[in-house]
Design a protein around this motif. Structure first.
Motif, PDB file in Angstrom:
ATOM      1  N   PHE A  15     -52.457 114.049 -10.082  1.00 11.71           N
ATOM      2  CA  PHE A  15     -53.357 113.418  -9.108  1.00 11.71           C
ATOM      3  C   PHE A  15     -54.738 114.080  -9.180  1.00 11.71           C
ATOM      4  CE2 PHE A  15     -55.020 111.769  -5.246  1.00 11.71           C
ATOM      5  CZ  PHE A  15     -54.196 110.753  -4.792  1.00 11.71           C
ATOM      6  N   LYS A  16     -54.740 115.399  -9.156  1.00  8.48           N
ATOM      7  CA  LYS A  16     -56.004 116.156  -9.186  1.00  8.48           C
ATOM      8  C   LYS A  16     -56.764 115.924 -10.487  1.00  8.48           C
ATOM      9  CE  LYS A  16     -55.587 120.595  -9.779  1.00  8.48           C
ATOM     10  NZ  LYS A  16     -55.365 122.053  -9.523  1.00  8.48           N
ATOM     11  N   GLN A  17     -56.061 115.930 -11.602  1.00  4.67           N
ATOM     12  CA  GLN A  17     -56.716 115.738 -12.893  1.00  4.67           C
ATOM     13  C   GLN A  17     -57.387 114.369 -12.978  1.00  4.67           C
ATOM     14  OE1 GLN A  17     -54.032 116.000 -16.213  1.00  4.67           O
ATOM     15  NE2 GLN A  17     -55.639 115.826 -17.741  1.00  4.67           N
ATOM     16  N   GLN A  18     -56.663 113.326 -12.568  1.00  6.40           N
ATOM     17  CA  GLN A  18     -57.235 111.976 -12.601  1.00  6.40           C
ATOM     18  C   GLN A  18     -58.465 111.881 -11.703  1.00  6.40           C
ATOM     19  OE1 GLN A  18     -56.331 109.516 -14.502  1.00  6.40           O
ATOM     20  NE2 GLN A  18     -57.368 107.745 -13.588  1.00  6.40           N
ATOM     21  N   PHE A  19     -58.400 112.525 -10.539  1.00  4.60           N
ATOM     22  CA  PHE A  19     -59.529 112.494  -9.594  1.00  4.60           C
ATOM     23  C   PHE A  19     -60.752 113.182 -10.183  1.00  4.60           C
ATOM     24  CE2 PHE A  19     -61.973 114.165  -6.009  1.00  4.60           C
ATOM     25  CZ  PHE A  19     -62.085 113.048  -5.194  1.00  4.60           C
ATOM     26  N   LYS A  20     -60.560 114.353 -10.767  1.00  5.37           N
ATOM     27  CA  LYS A  20     -61.687 115.127 -11.280  1.00  5.37           C
ATOM     28  C   LYS A  20     -62.311 114.510 -12.525  1.00  5.37           C
ATOM     29  CE  LYS A  20     -61.685 119.596 -11.060  1.00  5.37           C
ATOM     30  NZ  LYS A  20     -61.337 121.030 -11.244  1.00  5.37           N
ATOM     31  N   GLU A  21     -61.527 113.771 -13.301  1.00  9.69           N
ATOM     32  CA  GLU A  21     -62.052 113.166 -14.521  1.00  9.69           C
ATOM     33  C   GLU A  21     -62.828 111.873 -14.268  1.00  9.69           C
ATOM     34  OE1 GLU A  21     -58.676 112.663 -17.048  1.00  9.69           O
ATOM     35  OE2 GLU A  21     -58.617 114.780 -17.656  1.00  9.69           O
ATOM     36  N   THR A  22     -62.813 111.392 -13.036  1.00  7.82           N
ATOM     37  CA  THR A  22     -63.514 110.158 -12.670  1.00  7.82           C
ATOM     38  C   THR A  22     -64.981 110.448 -12.369  1.00  7.82           C
ATOM     39  OG1 THR A  22     -61.479 109.234 -11.764  1.00  7.82           O
ATOM     40  CG2 THR A  22     -63.547 108.233 -11.038  1.00  7.82           C
ATOM     41  N   ILE A  23     -65.850 109.508 -12.695  1.00  9.77           N
ATOM     42  CA  ILE A  23     -67.271 109.634 -12.353  1.00  9.77           C
ATOM     43  C   ILE A  23     -67.444 109.313 -10.874  1.00  9.77           C
ATOM     44  CG2 ILE A  23     -69.591 108.734 -12.777  1.00  9.77           C
ATOM     45  CD1 ILE A  23     -68.690 108.089 -15.636  1.00  9.77           C
ATOM     46  N   HIS A  24     -68.121 110.197 -10.170  1.00  9.32           N
ATOM     47  CA  HIS A  24     -68.335 110.056  -8.720  1.00  9.32           C
ATOM     48  C   HIS A  24     -69.821 109.884  -8.422  1.00  9.32           C
ATOM     49  CE1 HIS A  24     -64.183 111.427  -7.745  1.00  9.32           C
ATOM     50  NE2 HIS A  24     -64.329 112.090  -8.875  1.00  9.32           N
ATOM     51  N   PRO A  25     -70.133 109.239  -7.269  1.00 12.79           N
ATOM     52  CA  PRO A  25     -69.262 108.576  -6.291  1.00 12.79           C
ATOM     53  C   PRO A  25     -68.657 107.292  -6.861  1.00 12.79           C
ATOM     54  CG  PRO A  25     -71.552 108.173  -5.731  1.00 12.79           C
ATOM     55  CD  PRO A  25     -71.561 109.146  -6.883  1.00 12.79           C
ATOM     56  N   THR A  26     -67.608 106.814  -6.174  1.00 12.80           N
ATOM     57  CA  THR A  26     -66.899 105.639  -6.672  1.00 12.80           C
ATOM     58  C   THR A  26     -66.204 104.945  -5.508  1.00 12.80           C
ATOM     59  OG1 THR A  26     -65.314 104.897  -8.352  1.00 12.80           O
ATOM     60  CG2 THR A  26     -64.781 106.933  -7.176  1.00 12.80           C
ATOM     61  N   ASN A  27     -65.409 103.954  -5.825  1.00 11.45           N
ATOM     62  CA  ASN A  27     -64.594 103.272  -4.820  1.00 11.45           C
ATOM     63  C   ASN A  27     -63.373 104.156  -4.564  1.00 11.45           C
ATOM     64  OD1 ASN A  27     -62.504 101.659  -3.643  1.00 11.45           O
ATOM     65  ND2 ASN A  27     -63.536  99.803  -4.302  1.00 11.45           N
ATOM     66  N   TYR A  28     -63.374 104.899  -3.458  1.00  9.19           N
ATOM     67  CA  TYR A  28     -62.345 105.914  -3.262  1.00  9.19           C
ATOM     68  C   TYR A  28     -60.958 105.352  -2.933  1.00  9.19           C
ATOM     69  CZ  TYR A  28     -65.795 109.372  -4.155  1.00  9.19           C
ATOM     70  OH  TYR A  28     -66.741 110.126  -4.797  1.00  9.19           O
ATOM     71  N   PRO A  29     -60.816 104.277  -2.178  1.00  8.93           N
ATOM     72  CA  PRO A  29     -59.469 103.711  -2.034  1.00  8.93           C
ATOM     73  C   PRO A  29     -58.877 103.302  -3.382  1.00  8.93           C
ATOM     74  CG  PRO A  29     -60.896 102.868  -0.313  1.00  8.93           C
ATOM     75  CD  PRO A  29     -61.778 103.625  -1.263  1.00  8.93           C
ATOM     76  N   GLN A  30     -59.705 102.697  -4.214  1.00  7.31           N
ATOM     77  CA  GLN A  30     -59.245 102.287  -5.547  1.00  7.31           C
ATOM     78  C   GLN A  30     -58.889 103.505  -6.400  1.00  7.31           C
ATOM     79  OE1 GLN A  30     -62.057 100.436  -8.593  1.00  7.31           O
ATOM     80  NE2 GLN A  30     -60.871  98.641  -7.977  1.00  7.31           N
ATOM     81  N   LEU A  31     -59.697 104.544  -6.327  1.00 10.21           N
ATOM     82  CA  LEU A  31     -59.428 105.752  -7.104  1.00 10.21           C
ATOM     83  C   LEU A  31     -58.160 106.455  -6.616  1.00 10.21           C
ATOM     84  CD1 LEU A  31     -60.015 107.904  -9.183  1.00 10.21           C
ATOM     85  CD2 LEU A  31     -61.630 108.946  -7.567  1.00 10.21           C
ATOM     86  N   LEU A  32     -57.983 106.579  -5.308  1.00 14.09           N
ATOM     87  CA  LEU A  32     -56.781 107.212  -4.773  1.00 14.09           C
ATOM     88  C   LEU A  32     -55.525 106.482  -5.242  1.00 14.09           C
ATOM     89  CD1 LEU A  32     -57.915 108.028  -1.124  1.00 14.09           C
ATOM     90  CD2 LEU A  32     -57.353 109.689  -2.904  1.00 14.09           C
ATOM     91  N   SER A  33     -55.589 105.159  -5.227  1.00 18.10           N
ATOM     92  CA  SER A  33     -54.452 104.374  -5.688  1.00 18.10           C
ATOM     93  C   SER A  33     -54.183 104.618  -7.172  1.00 18.10           C
ATOM     94  CB  SER A  33     -54.705 102.884  -5.430  1.00 18.10           C
ATOM     95  OG  SER A  33     -53.583 102.118  -5.789  1.00 18.10           O
ATOM     96  N   ALA A  86     -52.463 107.959  -7.648  1.00 13.04           N
ATOM     97  CA  ALA A  86     -51.049 107.897  -7.283  1.00 13.04           C
ATOM     98  C   ALA A  86     -50.235 107.207  -8.371  1.00 13.04           C
ATOM     99  CB  ALA A  86     -50.881 107.167  -5.954  1.00 13.04           C
ATOM    100  N   GLN A  87     -50.770 106.140  -8.947  1.00 16.72           N
ATOM    101  CA  GLN A  87     -50.058 105.429 -10.012  1.00 16.72           C
ATOM    102  C   GLN A  87     -49.913 106.316 -11.247  1.00 16.72           C
ATOM    103  OE1 GLN A  87     -48.559 102.656  -9.465  1.00 16.72           O
ATOM    104  NE2 GLN A  87     -49.566 102.005  -7.572  1.00 16.72           N
ATOM    105  N   LYS A  88     -50.947 107.088 -11.544  1.00 13.49           N
ATOM    106  CA  LYS A  88     -50.884 108.011 -12.686  1.00 13.49           C
ATOM    107  C   LYS A  88     -49.812 109.080 -12.448  1.00 13.49           C
ATOM    108  CE  LYS A  88     -53.111 109.417 -16.545  1.00 13.49           C
ATOM    109  NZ  LYS A  88     -53.487 108.573 -17.688  1.00 13.49           N
TER     110      LYS A  88
END
Length: 218
Positions: free
Chosen positions: A71-89, A92-94
């Motif tokens: 979860f943490k790795q996927q979050f940190k590798e994303t470019i921010h800011p972003t759509n956070y509900p979409q990113l959280l989902s 979780a899927q990852k």
């Protein structure tokens, strides 16, 4: 974006305890606080995570730590800011894919699984995801607001008006989950919510090791 966050001061704390009943056993809970990086290139808002492992002593411990890590790795590798509900989902899927892969490779971990509750903090707003019954609360003065939603059998009965909250706390099916990140589940459907923050709000993330034994009002 970073300058906005600099106006707001957050204080963070975390603790994880195996408890008195399971002395000597692996801790099946995992917790992490992921703070913004110093580099503007890798900036992201704070992410708070609590996971509660399922599937036996070793399976539960392995699952909760794996869910947090992926979860943490996927979050940190994303470019921010972003759509956070979409990113959280997506996070979780990852994590769910990782759990399924581990479960397929190792028969001893075929029943492994974990709950997860995650919170992204913005300047005056938070985004929440949970799978299972680990919870997120806002403590505001003398009031307590649950901002996650339990994905459990008893919680569904309470929402349907069949059980009262007090009856649910003492029900023999209290620990029966309707959703969790598990190796045998083909898909997950996380619960997503968001809330506005006020000055001096306290955010609490916890597993049922806390909310199951400590009442919301004393």
């Amino acid at each position: 974006m970073t300058t906005h966050l600099e106006r707001i001061q957050f204080e963070f704390g975390s603790a994880c305890d195996v408890g008195r009943k399971r002395t000597g056993e692996p801790n099946q809970d995992a917790v992490d606080v992921i703070l913004p990086d110093d580099s503007p290139k890798n900036w992201h808002p704070p992410l708070l995570l609590v996971a509660d492992g399922l599937g036996g002593h070793q399976g539960g411990s392995t699952a909760s730590q794996l869910v947090i890590r992926v979860f943490k790795q996927q979050f940190k590798e994303t470019i921010h800011p972003t759509n956070y509900p979409q990113l959280l989902s997506a996070c979780a899927q990852k994590a769910h894919m990782a759990i399924r892969t581990y479960g397929e490779r190792d028969p001893d971990l075929s029943n492994m699984g974990s709950t997860i509750v995650a919170v992204v903090l913005e300047e005056r707003h938070i985004f929440v995801l949970n799978v299972g019954d680990s919870r997120a609360y806002i403590l505001r003065g003398s009031k307590v607001f649950q901002i996650s939603q339990d994905q459990s059998w008893v919680a569904a009965q309470v929402r349907a008006g069949i059980l009262t909250p007090q009856e649910a706390l003492n029900h023999p099916r209290l620990n029966r989950l309707e959703m969790a990140i598990t190796a045998k589940r083909p898909e997950i459907k996380p619960y997503l919510s968001d809330a506005t923050l006020e000055a001096n709000d306290i955010i609490v993330l916890c597993s049922d090791g806390l909310w199951g034994v400590v009442p919301e009002t004393l």
